[in-house]
Design a protein around this motif. Structure first.
Motif: not given
Length: 185
Positions: A34, A36, A43, A68, A70-72
């Protein structure tokens, strides 16, 4: 072939004001990174070497992952490498139905043959008949009225599948009759 897949993905999803996501080959192992907080960060979906099937499979995982996930890193998914036990293989097949169904749709859009992946060659466990049937059934659900009401397939997957079909000169890949269980071997 793979360059065209990457180009289509980038046209659909790389806009910095949109989903800001790149599909990048040349890696030993697939991985999702993802963005930062750094300016210009994107991404990144990494796929194995220049393999078209890997690019499509990793794009499918991205399409399945919610906001959610896709943020990890690597979407926060569980993964056991080749050599899984029979119980781990059952769990692998359970979580791989949706991404492999999308990969099949994306493959058809590109005019490529899709192969179910059990991803467990060392253990000698190929894809089970139930896994193949579940993938086929999921594709059938994905093809039910895409883009109408609350479809089983999300907008990202529809966008990518149809953009691939246009780029590769294929008919609409979201037609259920294009998929037969027998084609999965």
């Amino acid at each position: 072939m793979t360059e065209r897949i990457v180009t289509v993905f980038e046209r659909c999803f790389s806009d910095a004001e949109g989903l800001n996501t790149r599909l990048v080959g040349g890696h030993e192992e697939p991985y999702y990174r993802p963005a930062d907080d750094a300016p210009g960060s994107v991404h990144q979906i990494e796929f194995t070497r220049d393999y078209a099937a890997s690019a499509l499979h990793e794009a499918a995982h991205w399409c399945v992952a919610g906001a959610e996930r896709r943020r990890q890193p690597d979407y926060g998914y569980w993964y056991a490498p080749d050599g899984r036990s029979a119980a781990q293989q059952v769990e692998f097949e359970r979580v791989e139905v949706k991404p492999q169904a999308l990969e099949w749709i994306f493959s058809v859009a590109c005019g490529l043959r899709f192969r179910v992946s059990a991803d467990n060659l060392d253990a000698g466990l190929g894809p089970s008949p139930a896994f193949k049937r579940n993938i086929w059934q999921q594709v059938q659900r994905y093809c039910e009225c895409p883009g109408v009401g609350k479809p089983a397939i999300n907008h990202r997957a529809i966008t990518f599948a149809r953009a691939l079909a246009r780029a590769f000169g294929s008919p609409d890949p979201l037609r259920a009759e294009r998929y037969r269980l027998e084609d999965l071997g």
